[in-house]
Design an enzyme around this catalytic site. Structure first.
Site, PDB file in Angstrom:
ATOM      1  CG  HIS A 126       9.617 -69.518 -26.682  1.00 48.59           C
ATOM      2  ND1 HIS A 126       8.451 -69.807 -26.013  1.00 48.59           N
ATOM      3  CD2 HIS A 126       9.250 -68.708 -27.707  1.00 48.59           C
ATOM      4  CE1 HIS A 126       7.426 -69.197 -26.607  1.00 48.59           C
ATOM      5  NE2 HIS A 126       7.888 -68.519 -27.640  1.00 48.59           N
ATOM      6  CD  GLN A 140       7.199 -71.360 -29.517  1.00 48.18           C
ATOM      7  OE1 GLN A 140       8.138 -71.064 -30.224  1.00 48.18           O
ATOM      8  NE2 GLN A 140       6.023 -70.771 -29.633  1.00 48.18           N
ATOM      9  N   GLY A 177       9.336 -67.368 -35.919  1.00 44.45           N
ATOM     10  CA  GLY A 177      10.257 -68.110 -35.073  1.00 44.45           C
ATOM     11  C   GLY A 177       9.556 -69.250 -34.371  1.00 44.45           C
ATOM     12  CB  CYS A 197       3.850 -66.108 -28.442  1.00 42.81           C
ATOM     13  SG  CYS A 197       4.751 -67.613 -28.124  1.00 42.81           S
ATOM     14  CG  LEU A 198       3.717 -69.444 -33.788  1.00 40.74           C
ATOM     15  CD1 LEU A 198       4.664 -70.385 -34.504  1.00 40.74           C
ATOM     16  CD2 LEU A 198       2.546 -69.074 -34.675  1.00 40.74           C
ATOM     17  CG  HIS A 253       9.346 -64.036 -28.812  1.00 37.90           C
ATOM     18  ND1 HIS A 253       8.187 -63.357 -28.488  1.00 37.90           N
ATOM     19  CD2 HIS A 253       8.982 -65.335 -28.988  1.00 37.90           C
ATOM     20  CE1 HIS A 253       7.172 -64.227 -28.465  1.00 37.90           C
ATOM     21  NE2 HIS A 253       7.628 -65.430 -28.773  1.00 37.90           N
ATOM     22  CD  GLU A 254      11.077 -67.773 -31.399  1.00 37.38           C
ATOM     23  OE1 GLU A 254      10.906 -68.855 -30.817  1.00 37.38           O
ATOM     24  OE2 GLU A 254      10.127 -67.079 -31.809  1.00 37.38           O
TER      25      GLU A 254
HETATM   26 NI    NI Z   1       6.805 -67.320 -28.988  1.00 34.73          NI
END
Ligand code: NI
Length: 165
Positions: free
Chosen positions: A134, A34, A29, A88-89, A130-131
């Site tokens: 963000h 981000q 995702g 998480c990225l 999670h997304e």
């Molecule tokens: Ni994330």
């Protein structure tokens, strides 16, 4: 992040770029904040049920499902909550155990601006939560207890220093 109101060519390019970035990472995702774009947009790609069955060489890979969610809103949640390990990225190298709703319903717009209602559960529901977090400025570490969060931040700071050095 701000709601999206214009579904123009520029948005389509942004969405395609985000899908590419997510796949290259690789991640399941990616939310626009981000990549420093404060808009209510996230892309998600995951094979549902991937986590549930043990893989062996005779099992064909499950088809991945791609979602583009715009201005998403969680409209219903399950009573059941489940724990799971997330990463998480945006904070590479770190993982933490987070409690999430086992199933959710989401109201959103697709990439063409049409309203969609989605029902997801299991790991897909976790990715959605999670997304969507963000888009509201929340990272998975914000769900950890203070003690665990402090530990994770300490570890991250150390990792960042090592990388810088
Ligand atoms: Ni994330």
């Amino acid at each position: 992040a701000k709601p999206i109101t214009k579904f123009d060519k520029e948005l389509q390019t942004l969405i395609d770029n985000m899908i590419e970035t997510m796949r290259e990472a690789p991640g399941v995702g990616l939310a626009a904040p981000q990549i420093n774009i404060s808009q209510q947009l996230a892309v998600i790609e995951y094979a549902e049920g991937e986590d549930e069955e043990e893989e062996n060489e005779n099992t064909p890979p499950k088809p991945k499902k791609l979602y583009v969610i715009i201005n998403p809103e969680i409209t219903k949640v399950s009573e059941e909550k489940v724990m799971g390990i997330e990463g998480c990225l945006s904070i590479p190298g770190l993982q933490g155990e987070v409690e999430r709703y086992e199933a959710i319903q989401v109201k959103a717009l697709n990439r063409h601006g049409s309203p969609v209602k989605l029902k997801v559960d299991g790991w897909m529901a976790r990715i959605f939560q999670h997304e969507i977090d963000h888009l509201n400025g929340v990272l998975f570490i914000d769900h950890l207890s203070k003690l665990k969060r402090d530990r994770v931040i300490k570890k991250y700071t150390k990792l960042a220093k090592q990388t810088a050095g």
